[in-house]
Design a protein around this motif. Sequence first.
Motif, PDB file in Angstrom:
ATOM      1  N   TYR A 195       0.850  -1.203   0.000  1.00 22.39           N
ATOM      2  CA  TYR A 195       0.000   0.000   0.000  1.00 22.39           C
ATOM      3  C   TYR A 195       0.880   1.245   0.000  1.00 22.39           C
ATOM      4  CZ  TYR A 195      -3.061  -3.556   2.135  1.00 22.39           C
ATOM      5  OH  TYR A 195      -3.727  -4.693   2.427  1.00 22.39           O
TER       6      TYR A 195
ATOM      7  N   ALA B 249       1.346   4.200  -2.920  1.00 19.72           N
ATOM      8  CA  ALA B 249       1.113   5.608  -2.613  1.00 19.72           C
ATOM      9  C   ALA B 249       2.338   6.467  -2.855  1.00 19.72           C
ATOM     10  CB  ALA B 249       0.665   5.751  -1.161  1.00 19.72           C
TER      11      ALA B 249
ATOM     12  N   GLY C 244       3.705   7.283  -5.519  1.00 16.26           N
ATOM     13  CA  GLY C 244       3.619   8.122  -6.704  1.00 16.26           C
ATOM     14  C   GLY C 244       3.145   9.518  -6.346  1.00 16.26           C
ATOM     15  N   ASP C 245       3.266  10.420  -7.314  1.00 15.31           N
ATOM     16  CA  ASP C 245       2.804  11.777  -7.054  1.00 15.31           C
ATOM     17  C   ASP C 245       1.301  11.859  -7.245  1.00 15.31           C
ATOM     18  OD1 ASP C 245       5.324  12.627  -6.588  1.00 15.31           O
ATOM     19  OD2 ASP C 245       5.696  13.174  -8.668  1.00 15.31           O
TER      20      ASP C 245
ATOM     21  N   SER D  73      -2.515   8.168  -7.029  1.00 13.89           N
ATOM     22  CA  SER D  73      -1.857   7.038  -6.383  1.00 13.89           C
ATOM     23  C   SER D  73      -2.327   6.895  -4.941  1.00 13.89           C
ATOM     24  CB  SER D  73      -0.345   7.203  -6.454  1.00 13.89           C
ATOM     25  OG  SER D  73       0.056   8.306  -5.702  1.00 13.89           O
ATOM     26  N   ALA D  74      -2.566   8.018  -4.251  1.00 12.37           N
ATOM     27  CA  ALA D  74      -3.055   7.925  -2.872  1.00 12.37           C
ATOM     28  C   ALA D  74      -4.418   7.257  -2.833  1.00 12.37           C
ATOM     29  CB  ALA D  74      -3.124   9.314  -2.252  1.00 12.37           C
TER      30      ALA D  74
ATOM     31  N   ALA E 105      -4.057   3.595  -3.555  1.00  7.90           N
ATOM     32  CA  ALA E 105      -3.512   2.887  -2.405  1.00  7.90           C
ATOM     33  C   ALA E 105      -4.573   2.703  -1.331  1.00  7.90           C
ATOM     34  CB  ALA E 105      -2.319   3.654  -1.845  1.00  7.90           C
TER      35      ALA E 105
ATOM     36  N   VAL F 141      -1.539   3.796   8.338  1.00 10.68           N
ATOM     37  CA  VAL F 141      -1.295   3.981   6.904  1.00 10.68           C
ATOM     38  C   VAL F 141      -2.558   4.515   6.226  1.00 10.68           C
ATOM     39  CG1 VAL F 141      -0.724   2.826   4.746  1.00 10.68           C
ATOM     40  CG2 VAL F 141       0.468   2.196   6.821  1.00 10.68           C
TER      41      VAL F 141
ATOM     42  N   LEU G  97      -3.058   8.045   4.208  1.00  5.16           N
ATOM     43  CA  LEU G  97      -3.545   8.151   2.830  1.00  5.16           C
ATOM     44  C   LEU G  97      -4.760   9.060   2.753  1.00  5.16           C
ATOM     45  CD1 LEU G  97      -3.160   4.439   1.726  1.00  5.16           C
ATOM     46  CD2 LEU G  97      -1.801   6.375   0.985  1.00  5.16           C
TER      47      LEU G  97
ATOM     48  N   ARG H 257      -3.705  12.575   2.600  1.00  5.28           N
ATOM     49  CA  ARG H 257      -3.228  12.953   1.259  1.00  5.28           C
ATOM     50  C   ARG H 257      -4.382  13.131   0.284  1.00  5.28           C
ATOM     51  NH1 ARG H 257       1.439   9.623  -1.497  1.00  5.28           N
ATOM     52  NH2 ARG H 257       0.452  10.558  -3.325  1.00  5.28           N
ATOM     53  N   VAL H 258      -5.356  12.218   0.366  1.00  7.25           N
ATOM     54  CA  VAL H 258      -6.520  12.328  -0.523  1.00  7.25           C
ATOM     55  C   VAL H 258      -7.243  13.633  -0.265  1.00  7.25           C
ATOM     56  CG1 VAL H 258      -8.796  11.359  -0.996  1.00  7.25           C
ATOM     57  CG2 VAL H 258      -6.829   9.860  -0.858  1.00  7.25           C
TER      58      VAL H 258
END
Lengths: 514, 118
Positions: free
Chosen positions: A142, A146, A148-149, A153-154, A157, B91, B95, B98-99
């Motif tokens: 995972y 993630a 990647g830019d 990708s986030a 993941a 994790v 994420l 970031r999203v």
Amino acid sequence: MSDLPPLVVALPLLGSVTVLLAGLVRPRTGWPITVATALAQVVAVGTLATRAFGDEPVRYVVGGFSRPFGIELVVDGLSASMALLVAVVSVGVLAYARTAGPRSNPFYATYLLLVGGLTGMSITGDVFNMYVFLEITGLTAYALVASGDGGRSALAALKYLLVGTVGASLFLLGIGYAYIATGTLNMYDLSNQLAADPAGYTDPLVQAAFGLLVVGLFVKVAVFPVHTWQPTAYAGAPDSVSAFISALVSTVAAYALIRIVFTVFTVDFLAANGLAQTVLVAAAVVSIVVGSLLAVSQTEIKRMLAYSSVSQFGLVLAAIAVANTTALTGAAIHLVGHAIMKGGLFLTSGLIATETGARSIDGYDGLAERLPSGAGAFGVLALAMVGVPPAVGFVGKWYVALGAVEAEAWPLAVVIFASTLLTLAYFARIVERMYFREAPEPAASVESTETGATTAVVTDGNGPTGDHTSGSGPRVSLGMRAAVVGAAVLAIVLGVAAFQYGQLLEPTIERLLS
Amino acid sequence: MIDLLADRLYYLVSFLLLGVGTYMLIANRNVVKKVIGMNVFQTGIFLFFITSAFVTGASPPLLTAPEPYVSPLPHVLILTAIVVGVSLTAVALGLVVRVYEEYGTLNEQAIRQVSHDE
């Protein structure tokens, strides 16, 4: 050197910590340390493998707690092949990732953790230990997706994480059922306990355990109805990561499936439970057919390759359902071969994208003129995947199909033969575009200069590359080319060697089926 | 029937948690709530393991306590699984951050509209 089995798991883990710590002192040491660890891993696993292909597997008791109380590491021919595959592919992808990939120290640390998790999954002889390694593999995969830019990708993941966790949790629940039914977690002990109990194979508890374990691994292998994480994850990840994950994560999960079905539950379980076998056959057929059809309908290369994986793992599943020596030999060969071919295809598509900016099928028009080496490697690997004779893809499919014929599973045999045509359906159009179509007039984004030399300067297009390098400078390194060409050569060489490998594997397969 | 229910109540609750978790995971549009659903799902499995270790009238697995003992092995396994679960949540939340930074929303449908993926 009898401590080799735990060493091959510990080595990448230690390397991973070293990368992080050394990175604090000298930031640019990540790649050399990772490569050194990966090469040492190849040597260690290679040494271990020479001893594993015998009549008896190498067994190692961790921490002095003997079976069934402690954790046992068992290395037989199949485990050794998987561990060696992991080690070799990790070196190849590293060669590619030096210029192409995410180049931070956390990336290398996570990369080595993933190598450790995959190796652990391959050689463990304990179901709960396998769950732990499955989760280590999952977590690092995972994180790598993630790396990647951008949000894509986030998001990929996160989707991968949610689906993958449900799969791993079902696996854990299955372990719970098996533990309650037998009171042990050691694989060999589990199979003995199940065999000793006369009602063992038809006990609902045992059947439920089988169902949960298998479905949990289906998610990780990406068998058709539960494959949805895979295309997004592969397409969203940086090129080196999608190559690494596509080559190894599903492969080792499929290995775990073979381990669970044949070492823990044995063929007698399959014989006693017709439904279990039917479900395996159904999943295999649906995966092969629908995976290929979905692959045909894709326009983005990486998504197409991802769906192709769904269909290729259907073949492995078919071999598991057939459950005879020939088919399982085929499954082992196809697992190794598919890893090399699919990893190579992802690397090649990454190389092509870096040099020409082409990420969709339309961009491959006339590629043979613009980028002969890339088009050649892609063509060879694609045809190998279809199953054109000297390549390894042919040998794996041949064995699986032969096994299905031996078992007189005619519908399955027909689907396996048809799978070759289906694979051709999605690869042939790319080969046709690359070699028989005119290249489009240089559009806004595509402009490539000399391709024969080792470096090519590409003006930065607006293609969605996942690179940190921007602007000028050599974008395609010698390492990237070497990895791509190496994969293509290996796909052919392994095909020649695969029959010997099949013979070498025979004692292991016999033991699995006994 | 009632006896059976009373006897198996703990199992029933843990499987109810599995159902609730799965439902949240699938039906909820908020990605944070999906992560919470994943946690509830895992907790159901943890409780299932712990329940399976229980022996009526037994004491904790300490050498100073009188026999019989409850089975200590599932406890150990679940300690490991909890650690795994915590890392997964960490994790996942990383994420999610970031999203959110990228799309400015936690709603799955809104994200899909923004990103045009698939």
